[in-house]
Design an enzyme around this catalytic site. Structure first.
Site, PDB file in Angstrom:
ATOM      1  N   GLU A   1      31.336  32.520  41.019  1.00 62.20           N
ATOM      2  CA  GLU A   1      31.019  33.942  41.239  1.00 62.20           C
ATOM      3  C   GLU A   1      30.560  34.618  39.951  1.00 62.20           C
ATOM      4  OE1 GLU A   1      33.938  32.817  40.656  1.00 62.20           O
ATOM      5  OE2 GLU A   1      35.291  34.324  39.804  1.00 62.20           O
TER       6      GLU A   1
ATOM      7  N   CYS B   1      39.767  29.013  40.502  1.00 62.75           N
ATOM      8  CA  CYS B   1      40.635  29.159  39.329  1.00 62.75           C
ATOM      9  C   CYS B   1      42.083  29.387  39.773  1.00 62.75           C
ATOM     10  CB  CYS B   1      40.099  30.271  38.427  1.00 62.75           C
ATOM     11  SG  CYS B   1      40.764  30.179  36.752  1.00 62.75           S
TER      12      CYS B   1
ATOM     13  N   HIS C   1      34.134  29.106  37.697  1.00 60.54           N
ATOM     14  CA  HIS C   1      33.900  30.367  38.413  1.00 60.54           C
ATOM     15  C   HIS C   1      32.460  30.499  38.902  1.00 60.54           C
ATOM     16  CE1 HIS C   1      37.689  32.543  37.547  1.00 60.54           C
ATOM     17  NE2 HIS C   1      37.720  31.787  36.474  1.00 60.54           N
TER      18      HIS C   1
END
Lengths: 75, 222
Positions: B196, B86, B194
């Site tokens: 994660e 990002c 994302h």
């Protein structure tokens, strides 16, 4: 000494913000607006003797992303 | 495997990224943007999402010129691994470690939702855990994720198998539906979604887990 740097998106790079401003102007009745490009002006307060070459280096390294933006310098 | 996760003022996914690396078995060191050197023996640097320096000037531009980023560039030039997510992807394009630029979303709105991604290549240590053409679901949360590059750059990325992920339904106007790209040596990955945020059942999905697991596997046996 004041220096003005104008940063604009390069011709051909889509400017969605400029387009949104154009639409808003049309909504206000300004039908004659055929295009809007939005950029930014950066004013630098520099010591006397700063050269245009130094300001160019500032533009290349930080003030503009030359992948998508062009810049002009007014000393 | 040793990972370093950088924190800039305004980073907000740094902890999540560190947790995802740790859960995959990496030893993680958190690094502050004013640090001038990466910790000894770091295999991979994680550049997290967020709004570094308030997105002032351009997203990622100030961060790309911070002291630690000089170390990151040297690390990448030595063949080290870098994962930018990002805002981290924006930082990587601003450092020119990755080509192109990330512009305001075509629809001008901030987009925060899970999106479908297609895995375009498994020929990298980031994507080796997936299968080519596989569709996964990973959240995006960005205002400036509209990837743009010249047609020549896009051809080069395609020809060299450097497009890692594409959107199955383009949310932001990115050219060629690009969601993530790799460097020429396939050791630097920048992506807007994302991974994660999908590494634990409690997240509502685990499609990001294999990215971190694959990296730890590759870099531990290396």
């Amino acid at each position: 000494m004041k220096v003005r740097v104008q940063v604009m998106l390069k011709a051909g790079v889509l400017d969605p913000q400029g387009e949104a401003v154009r639409h808003a102007l049309h909504a206000l009745g300004f039908d004659g607006v055929e295009g809007v490009r939005q950029g930014k002006v950066i004013e630098l307060d520099v010591t006397e003797g700063t050269t245009e070459a130094q300001v160019t280096e500032m533009c290349e390294k930080l003030l503009a992303n030359t992948v998508i933006e062009s810049y002009s310098i007014q000393m | 495997m040793k990972a370093a996760v950088i924190t800039f003022p305004g980073s907000n996914c740094d902890r999540d990224l560190a947790v995802a690396f740790e859960a995959a078995g990496a030893q993680v060191t958190r690094v502050w943007h004013k640090d001038v050197a990466l910790p000894e023996g770091v295999d991979i640097v994680g550049i997290p999402g967020g709004f570094s320096f308030g997105d002032y000037l351009r997203c990622g531009a100030i961060a790309a010129n911070s002291p630690i980023c000089r170390g990151v560039i040297e690390h990448a030039n030595r063949g080290g691994y870098v994962l930018g997510i990002c805002n981290g992807f924006q930082v990587l394009t601003e450092t020119r470690l990755l080509p192109g630029a990330l512009m305001r979303n075509a629809g001008l709105k901030f987009i925060c939702k899970p999106v479908g991604l297609r895995v375009e290549t498994v020929d990298s240590d980031f994507t080796a855990g997936y299968t080519t053409g596989e569709e996964i679901t990973v959240p995006v949360a960005h205002h400036d994720g509209n990837y743009q590059a010249t047609p020549e750059v896009i051809e080069e990325l395609r020809g060299e198998g450097r497009i890692a992920f594409t959107y199955t339904a383009n949310p932001n106007g990115a050219v060629a539906d690009i969601a993530g790209i790799l460097s020429a040596n396939k050791r630097v990955l920048g992506m807007m979604p994302h991974p994660e945020r999908v590494v634990d059942e409690a997240h509502g999905g685990t499609d990001g887990k294999r990215l971190f697991a694959g990296l730890v596997d590759a870099l531990t046996t290396a």
